[in-house]
Design an enzyme around this catalytic site. Structure first.
Site, short mmCIF file in Angstrom:
data_model
loop_
_atom_site.label_atom_id
_atom_site.label_comp_id
_atom_site.label_asym_id
_atom_site.label_seq_id
_atom_site.Cartn_x
_atom_site.Cartn_y
_atom_site.Cartn_z
N THR A 101 43.71 37.50 42.83
CA THR A 101 43.07 36.35 42.65
C THR A 101 44.24 35.34 42.37
OG1 THR A 101 42.34 36.74 40.47
CG2 THR A 101 40.73 36.81 42.23
N LYS A 222 38.62 35.15 29.49
CA LYS A 222 39.64 35.69 29.84
C LYS A 222 40.89 34.84 30.28
CE LYS A 222 42.49 38.36 31.77
NZ LYS A 222 43.20 39.37 31.46
N GLY A 273 56.54 36.55 33.86
CA GLY A 273 56.02 37.14 35.18
C GLY A 273 54.92 37.57 35.34
N CYS A 276 49.40 37.79 36.41
CA CYS A 276 48.36 37.21 35.27
C CYS A 276 48.90 35.93 34.48
CB CYS A 276 47.85 38.13 34.30
SG CYS A 276 47.07 39.63 35.17
N1 LIG Z 1 47.77 43.47 36.77
C1 LIG Z 1 47.34 43.40 35.73
O1 LIG Z 1 48.00 43.56 34.81
C2 LIG Z 1 45.97 42.50 35.57
C3 LIG Z 1 45.24 42.55 34.41
C4 LIG Z 1 44.19 41.97 34.08
C5 LIG Z 1 43.38 41.45 35.01
N2 LIG Z 1 43.99 41.25 36.38
C6 LIG Z 1 43.31 40.76 37.22
O2 LIG Z 1 42.87 41.93 38.17
C7 LIG Z 1 42.66 41.28 39.50
C8 LIG Z 1 43.57 42.62 40.44
O3 LIG Z 1 44.55 42.49 40.12
P1 LIG Z 1 45.88 43.78 40.33
O4 LIG Z 1 47.07 43.49 39.63
O5 LIG Z 1 45.12 45.00 40.54
O6 LIG Z 1 46.03 43.40 41.85
P2 LIG Z 1 46.75 44.34 42.87
O7 LIG Z 1 47.33 43.37 44.02
O8 LIG Z 1 47.51 45.07 42.32
O9 LIG Z 1 45.34 45.06 43.62
C9 LIG Z 1 44.60 44.34 44.33
C10 LIG Z 1 44.14 45.19 45.57
O10 LIG Z 1 43.13 44.73 46.28
C11 LIG Z 1 43.29 44.96 47.50
N3 LIG Z 1 42.50 44.08 48.52
C12 LIG Z 1 42.68 42.85 48.80
N4 LIG Z 1 42.10 42.24 49.59
C13 LIG Z 1 40.98 43.34 49.89
C14 LIG Z 1 39.64 43.35 50.64
N5 LIG Z 1 39.27 42.46 51.22
N6 LIG Z 1 38.83 44.61 50.48
C15 LIG Z 1 39.36 45.76 49.75
N7 LIG Z 1 40.66 45.50 49.11
C16 LIG Z 1 41.33 44.37 49.04
C17 LIG Z 1 44.81 45.03 47.89
O11 LIG Z 1 45.20 45.52 48.78
C18 LIG Z 1 45.47 45.54 46.58
O12 LIG Z 1 45.69 46.90 46.60
C19 LIG Z 1 43.30 40.06 39.63
O13 LIG Z 1 42.23 39.24 39.73
C20 LIG Z 1 44.17 39.68 38.18
O14 LIG Z 1 44.15 38.75 37.88
C21 LIG Z 1 45.29 41.88 36.45
#
Ligand SMILES: NC(=O)c1ccc[n+]([C@@H]2O[C@H](COP(=O)([O-])OP(=O)(O)OC[C@H]3O[C@@H](n4cnc5c(N)ncnc54)[C@H](O)[C@@H]3O)[C@@H](O)[C@H]2O)c1
Length: 443
Positions: A101, A222, A273, A276
């Site tokens: 997101t 969050k 970076g 988030c």
């Molecule tokens: N990375 C972190 O440390 C972290 C920590 C807390 C919260 N978050 C939140 O969690 C969410 C995910 O973050 P992330 O780091 O895992 O992202 P990411 O990019 O690693 O993973 C997202 C996955 O979703 C897949 N995707 C995208 N569109 C899709 C669709 N239409 N159908 C199916 N799969 C789809 C992508 O291919 C990707 O593999 C975000 O909102 C982020 O803000 C992330």
């Protein structure tokens, strides 16, 4: 199915789970529930990622204790299967959404992935299923976008045809499983009964508090906790700049400040970076900004933190000038391209900003990162003939380097330690010049 029956199926682990988005967050979530005895189907768009997961191989390259082993185990036991096909969700009782997101360059939330997910999920959604958005959202998004879009694409009404909640994740790369198990969560439900059902589900994997709330509270909590962190890092960064200007040592200052009751100054550093912290303050403030609420602190903090890699570039320029060189045509080795120590996550990498600036100034830049495929190599060989080294990430490998040898390999012996990763080693070697800037930490 009503919520009481769903709760029974959750209690007996007969509820079938789906996880959409198998990235840094979704993959460990899918693994943990599978390991807890649930049948889990994971969905992602990336076929290569799906293939790797189905072979029981983790696609995450950084240090992630326990994840690769758990994935191998749950795939072998057929508790977790991954696919690109949303039809596989048709029999799922609970579905979590874990897609990215981001915000765009104008700091506006970009819900392309979330909207696509809702478009594909609605038509296959099982009657009575519980949908939980775990992705981070701008406050108001559940009510303004998720609920109406899912009602439209599924042809069902919330709290009748399906149930809806928001349970944002609190993980960080490097500690994904430990955080998922050990950090408390806010279970925001469309109704208190939905929140209770969510708590019953997460209780299978989370050992910390599970707090019931409504959706907007979960969204606010969050994004506020990450904005809080960003603002506090910005404060530490600004104090670091003041210390530099007046000849003070920010590390000593921080240590002594924190002896004063109620003070907890964070570490300064060479930039913030990841997926988030740089965007969640913008998500938090989005609706208020659009509505005309005057906001000053959160945007100012973002600006301070965004400026830090540029400040590191100016430190490098100054050190080279003092050594009688110009930055143009100087050779600079940048250590670390991920945004976090011992991680392969390069999203919103402060190093990328630094490198662009150094190249604008005419420097020849070489990049090393042990976790990022295209930048792997031998640090000593890469340092040979460079004028300066900039440490941007506190990777274990850099802390453990033979710095005496490395210094001998750098023509001008200039090291800019942007994370206070190697300062102790450098001080003990009596180097000719240390450009130290602030340091470390973000999530
Ligand atoms: N990375 C972190 O440390 C972290 C920590 C807390 C919260 N978050 C939140 O969690 C969410 C995910 O973050 P992330 O780091 O895992 O992202 P990411 O990019 O690693 O993973 C997202 C996955 O979703 C897949 N995707 C995208 N569109 C899709 C669709 N239409 N159908 C199916 N799969 C789809 C992508 O291919 C990707 O593999 C975000 O909102 C982020 O803000 C992330």
């Amino acid at each position: 199915m009503d919520l009481a029956s769903l709760q029974e199926r959750i209690a007996t682990r007969d509820a079938k789970l789906g996880v959409i988005g198998l990235g840094y967050v979704g993959l460990p979530v899918a693994c943990l529930f599978a390991d807890a005895g649930f049948d889990v189907v994971g969905i992602d768009l990336k076929e290569k990622r799906i293939d790797r997961i189905n072979l029981g191989q983790s696609p995450i390259e950084g240090e992630e204790p326990g994840l690769a082993e758990m994935l191998e185990k749950v795939v072998a036991a057929n508790q977790l299967r991954a696919t690109t096909n949303y039809a596989a969700l048709a029999d799922r009782d609970v579905i979590t959404i874990n897609v990215e997101t981001p915000v765009d360059e104008d700091h506006v939330p970009r819900y392309k992935a979330l909207k696509s997910t809702l478009r594909h999920l609605g038509p296959v959604l099982k009657p009575g299923a519980l949908v939980i958005v775990e992705s981070t959202l701008a406050p108001g998004t559940m009510a303004d976008l998720v609920r109406p879009m899912l009602e439209e694409t599924s042809g069902k009404t919330v709290n009748q045809g399906f149930y809806l909640g928001h349970c944002p994740e609190r993980v960080m790369p490097g500690k994904l499983l430990a955080n998922l198990r050990g950090v408390s969560r806010v279970c925001g439900g469309e109704t208190p009964e939905t929140a209770e059902t969510m708590i019953a589900l997460y209780r299978h994997v989370v050992r910390a508090d599970l707090d019931p709330a409504n959706c907007v509270t979960a969204e606010l909590v969050k994004t506020t906790e990450n904005a809080y962190r960003d603002v506090n890092i910005a404060f530490a960064n600004e104090v670091a700049l003041i210390c530099e200007a007046v000849g003070g040592d920010v590390w000593k200052v921080r240590e002594l400040v924190n002896k004063s009751p109620g003070r907890n100054m964070l570490y300064p550093g060479a930039g913030v970076g990841g997926h988030c912290i740089p965007k969640d303050p913008w998500l938090l403030s989005y609706k208020a900004r659009v509505g005309g609420t005057p906001l000053r602190l959160i945007p100012a903090a973002r600006a301070v933190n965004d400026s830090m890699p540029l400040h590191v570039a100016s430190l490098a320029e100054r050190a080279l000038t003092e050594a009688g060189k110009t930055i143009a045509r100087s050779r600079i080795l940048v250590l670390g391209y991920a945004y976090l120590e011992d991680s392969d996550d390069t999203r919103n990498s402060p190093s990328a900003v630094l490198i662009e600036r150094l190249r604008e100034l005419g420097a020849e830049v070489t990049i090393h990162d042990p976790y990022v495929l295209e930048y792997q190599g031998n640090v000593h060989e890469m340092a040979e003939g460079c004028d300066a080294v900039v440490v941007m990430v506190r990777h274990r490998e850099y802390v453990g380097l033979n710095w005496a040898k490395l210094l001998a390999e750098i023509t001008e012996g200039i090291v800019i330690d942007g994370r206070r990763a190697v300062q102790a080693q450098l001080e003990s070697i009596q180097l000719r010049r240390i450009g130290t800037s602030p340091l470390a930490e973000d999530h």
